[in-house]
Design a protein around this motif. Sequence first.
Motif, PDB file in Angstrom:
ATOM      1  N   MET A   1       0.841  -1.167   0.000  1.00 21.25           N
ATOM      2  CA  MET A   1       0.000   0.000   0.000  1.00 21.25           C
ATOM      3  C   MET A   1       0.887   1.232   0.000  1.00 21.25           C
ATOM      4  SD  MET A   1      -3.353   0.354   2.336  1.00 21.25           S
ATOM      5  CE  MET A   1      -3.987  -1.200   1.785  1.00 21.25           C
ATOM      6  N   THR A   2       0.444   2.262  -0.616  1.00 21.81           N
ATOM      7  CA  THR A   2       1.251   3.449  -0.756  1.00 21.81           C
ATOM      8  C   THR A   2       1.480   4.154   0.570  1.00 21.81           C
ATOM      9  OG1 THR A   2       0.411   3.735  -2.969  1.00 21.81           O
ATOM     10  CG2 THR A   2       1.433   5.641  -1.970  1.00 21.81           C
ATOM     11  N   ASP A   3       0.457   4.313   1.366  1.00 23.52           N
ATOM     12  CA  ASP A   3       0.567   5.045   2.612  1.00 23.52           C
ATOM     13  C   ASP A   3       0.216   4.145   3.780  1.00 23.52           C
ATOM     14  OD1 ASP A   3       0.553   8.287   1.994  1.00 23.52           O
ATOM     15  OD2 ASP A   3      -0.201   7.036   0.376  1.00 23.52           O
ATOM     16  N   ALA A   4       0.822   4.428   4.931  1.00 21.05           N
ATOM     17  CA  ALA A   4       0.509   3.656   6.132  1.00 21.05           C
ATOM     18  C   ALA A   4      -0.850   4.074   6.655  1.00 21.05           C
ATOM     19  CB  ALA A   4       1.578   3.912   7.191  1.00 21.05           C
ATOM     20  N   MET A   5      -1.612   3.102   7.101  1.00 23.13           N
ATOM     21  CA  MET A   5      -2.918   3.386   7.665  1.00 23.13           C
ATOM     22  C   MET A   5      -2.856   3.091   9.152  1.00 23.13           C
ATOM     23  SD  MET A   5      -5.664   2.285   4.789  1.00 23.13           S
ATOM     24  CE  MET A   5      -5.219   0.618   4.439  1.00 23.13           C
ATOM     25  N   SER A   6      -3.457   3.946   9.964  1.00 25.22           N
ATOM     26  CA  SER A   6      -3.327   3.768  11.396  1.00 25.22           C
ATOM     27  C   SER A   6      -4.503   4.331  12.180  1.00 25.22           C
ATOM     28  CB  SER A   6      -2.039   4.435  11.868  1.00 25.22           C
ATOM     29  OG  SER A   6      -2.090   5.811  11.579  1.00 25.22           O
ATOM     30  N   GLU A   7      -5.677   4.274  11.649  1.00 26.49           N
ATOM     31  CA  GLU A   7      -6.844   4.866  12.296  1.00 26.49           C
ATOM     32  C   GLU A   7      -7.867   3.814  12.692  1.00 26.49           C
ATOM     33  OE1 GLU A   7      -7.446   8.119  13.038  1.00 26.49           O
ATOM     34  OE2 GLU A   7      -5.457   8.650  12.336  1.00 26.49           O
ATOM     35  N   TRP A   8      -7.465   2.595  13.037  1.00 30.30           N
ATOM     36  CA  TRP A   8      -8.401   1.506  13.283  1.00 30.30           C
ATOM     37  C   TRP A   8      -9.531   1.896  14.222  1.00 30.30           C
ATOM     38  CZ3 TRP A   8      -9.007  -2.314  10.251  1.00 30.30           C
ATOM     39  CH2 TRP A   8      -7.929  -2.871   9.575  1.00 30.30           C
ATOM     40  N   ASP A   9     -10.712   1.559  13.820  1.00 34.81           N
ATOM     41  CA  ASP A   9     -11.908   1.684  14.641  1.00 34.81           C
ATOM     42  C   ASP A   9     -12.719   0.434  14.355  1.00 34.81           C
ATOM     43  OD1 ASP A   9     -14.409   2.164  15.732  1.00 34.81           O
ATOM     44  OD2 ASP A   9     -14.550   4.203  14.962  1.00 34.81           O
ATOM     45  N   PRO A  10     -12.852  -0.473  15.332  1.00 36.34           N
ATOM     46  CA  PRO A  10     -13.529  -1.737  15.064  1.00 36.34           C
ATOM     47  C   PRO A  10     -14.993  -1.587  14.691  1.00 36.34           C
ATOM     48  CG  PRO A  10     -13.095  -1.491  17.404  1.00 36.34           C
ATOM     49  CD  PRO A  10     -12.396  -0.359  16.716  1.00 36.34           C
ATOM     50  N   ASN A  11     -15.572  -0.421  14.928  1.00 33.80           N
ATOM     51  CA  ASN A  11     -16.994  -0.216  14.674  1.00 33.80           C
ATOM     52  C   ASN A  11     -17.298   0.589  13.426  1.00 33.80           C
ATOM     53  OD1 ASN A  11     -17.865  -1.560  17.110  1.00 33.80           O
ATOM     54  ND2 ASN A  11     -16.964   0.178  18.178  1.00 33.80           N
ATOM     55  N   SER A  12     -16.290   0.915  12.631  1.00 34.40           N
ATOM     56  CA  SER A  12     -16.583   1.735  11.459  1.00 34.40           C
ATOM     57  C   SER A  12     -15.590   1.482  10.335  1.00 34.40           C
ATOM     58  CB  SER A  12     -16.582   3.221  11.830  1.00 34.40           C
ATOM     59  OG  SER A  12     -15.285   3.664  12.134  1.00 34.40           O
ATOM     60  N   ILE A  13     -15.869   2.145   9.234  1.00 35.86           N
ATOM     61  CA  ILE A  13     -14.964   2.190   8.089  1.00 35.86           C
ATOM     62  C   ILE A  13     -14.278   3.544   8.176  1.00 35.86           C
ATOM     63  CG2 ILE A  13     -14.782   2.207   5.572  1.00 35.86           C
ATOM     64  CD1 ILE A  13     -17.575   0.733   5.612  1.00 35.86           C
ATOM     65  N   VAL A  14     -12.964   3.539   8.214  1.00 43.12           N
ATOM     66  CA  VAL A  14     -12.215   4.789   8.317  1.00 43.12           C
ATOM     67  C   VAL A  14     -11.483   5.031   6.996  1.00 43.12           C
ATOM     68  CG1 VAL A  14     -10.460   6.074   9.577  1.00 43.12           C
ATOM     69  CG2 VAL A  14     -11.903   4.429  10.792  1.00 43.12           C
ATOM     70  N   VAL A  15     -11.781   6.157   6.365  1.00 43.19           N
ATOM     71  CA  VAL A  15     -11.098   6.561   5.137  1.00 43.19           C
ATOM     72  C   VAL A  15      -9.880   7.361   5.576  1.00 43.19           C
ATOM     73  CG1 VAL A  15     -11.281   7.870   2.998  1.00 43.19           C
ATOM     74  CG2 VAL A  15     -13.262   6.603   3.865  1.00 43.19           C
ATOM     75  N   VAL A  16      -8.701   6.883   5.174  1.00 45.52           N
ATOM     76  CA  VAL A  16      -7.450   7.502   5.614  1.00 45.52           C
ATOM     77  C   VAL A  16      -6.763   8.203   4.449  1.00 45.52           C
ATOM     78  CG1 VAL A  16      -7.128   5.879   7.520  1.00 45.52           C
ATOM     79  CG2 VAL A  16      -6.160   5.360   5.280  1.00 45.52           C
ATOM     80  N   PRO A  17      -5.936   9.210   4.756  1.00 46.91           N
ATOM     81  CA  PRO A  17      -5.231   9.904   3.682  1.00 46.91           C
ATOM     82  C   PRO A  17      -4.297   8.953   2.945  1.00 46.91           C
ATOM     83  CG  PRO A  17      -4.891  11.015   5.787  1.00 46.91           C
ATOM     84  CD  PRO A  17      -5.607   9.740   6.066  1.00 46.91           C
ATOM     85  N   GLY A  18      -4.142   9.203   1.688  1.00 43.98           N
ATOM     86  CA  GLY A  18      -3.211   8.420   0.893  1.00 43.98           C
ATOM     87  C   GLY A  18      -3.773   8.142  -0.480  1.00 43.98           C
ATOM     88  N   LEU A  19      -2.891   7.771  -1.366  1.00 45.80           N
ATOM     89  CA  LEU A  19      -3.268   7.480  -2.736  1.00 45.80           C
ATOM     90  C   LEU A  19      -2.820   6.070  -3.088  1.00 45.80           C
ATOM     91  CD1 LEU A  19      -2.098  10.845  -4.302  1.00 45.80           C
ATOM     92  CD2 LEU A  19      -4.427  10.186  -3.725  1.00 45.80           C
ATOM     93  N   PRO A  20      -3.710   5.279  -3.678  1.00 45.45           N
ATOM     94  CA  PRO A  20      -3.313   3.924  -4.064  1.00 45.45           C
ATOM     95  C   PRO A  20      -2.341   3.943  -5.236  1.00 45.45           C
ATOM     96  CG  PRO A  20      -5.525   4.389  -4.838  1.00 45.45           C
ATOM     97  CD  PRO A  20      -5.091   5.574  -4.012  1.00 45.45           C
ATOM     98  N   ASN A  21      -1.488   2.942  -5.252  1.00 44.79           N
ATOM     99  CA  ASN A  21      -0.565   2.724  -6.369  1.00 44.79           C
ATOM    100  C   ASN A  21       0.322   3.918  -6.640  1.00 44.79           C
ATOM    101  OD1 ASN A  21      -1.463   0.162  -6.603  1.00 44.79           O
ATOM    102  ND2 ASN A  21      -2.847   0.575  -8.277  1.00 44.79           N
ATOM    103  N   SER A  22       0.425   4.251  -7.895  1.00 42.53           N
ATOM    104  CA  SER A  22       1.391   5.271  -8.299  1.00 42.53           C
ATOM    105  C   SER A  22       0.738   6.598  -8.653  1.00 42.53           C
ATOM    106  CB  SER A  22       2.187   4.760  -9.499  1.00 42.53           C
ATOM    107  OG  SER A  22       1.305   4.486 -10.565  1.00 42.53           O
ATOM    108  N   LEU A  23      -0.409   6.872  -8.074  1.00 41.41           N
ATOM    109  CA  LEU A  23      -1.011   8.176  -8.348  1.00 41.41           C
ATOM    110  C   LEU A  23      -0.062   9.265  -7.865  1.00 41.41           C
ATOM    111  CD1 LEU A  23      -4.753   7.737  -7.295  1.00 41.41           C
ATOM    112  CD2 LEU A  23      -3.839   8.026  -9.576  1.00 41.41           C
ATOM    113  N   SER A  24       0.070  10.311  -8.639  1.00 47.79           N
ATOM    114  CA  SER A  24       0.993  11.375  -8.255  1.00 47.79           C
ATOM    115  C   SER A  24       0.399  12.204  -7.123  1.00 47.79           C
ATOM    116  CB  SER A  24       1.320  12.250  -9.461  1.00 47.79           C
ATOM    117  OG  SER A  24       0.139  12.807  -9.984  1.00 47.79           O
ATOM    118  N   ARG A  25       1.261  12.627  -6.228  1.00 46.42           N
ATOM    119  CA  ARG A  25       0.870  13.393  -5.045  1.00 46.42           C
ATOM    120  C   ARG A  25       1.470  14.793  -5.142  1.00 46.42           C
ATOM    121  NH1 ARG A  25       0.479  11.163  -0.089  1.00 46.42           N
ATOM    122  NH2 ARG A  25       1.596   9.361  -0.872  1.00 46.42           N
TER     123      ARG A  25
END
Length: 149
Positions: A1-25
């Motif tokens: 994965m491009t960016d590290a994810m670290s916002e775990w919440d067992p009760n929800s879906i958390v959308v975290v900053p970052g871009l998949p693959n090679s999208l330019s930032r």
Amino acid sequence: MTDAMSEWDPNSIVVVPGLPNSLSRPDGDDAVYPGSTLAFVKVLRGAGYPVRVATPNKIREVSHHSAELWLPLAEFGLAVLAGGAGNVLADILMRLMPPPRRSTTAHIRWKVQGTDGVAHDFSFDGDGDAAVEAARAFERSLGYGEDDD
């Protein structure tokens, strides 16, 4: 994965900053999301899924004006899948990609908390129909999901 994810919440879906693959930032900006992020959140909320954005006051979407669908990085908590009525990931993908799905190329990088409490990666690049089937197979491999639609 491009960016590290670290916002775990067992009760929800958390959308975290970052871009998949090679999208330019953009230079110097770590809190960027793909251009589909706000639509992704609205669709999930409209379907009754518990979803939140990790940085709600700092959403900068990056669009690549492509026919491809770059979904935001997301973490799916245990209660979201365990409380679902079957194929939660496939259901989300079907809501985001109307038929004919094979004409849509999807790029997905999600983390899902398995029944064992371990985070598992769901990564997919390909046509929408295959993405839905891959999501179903992935959920079944974790002890969630059903074989049928």
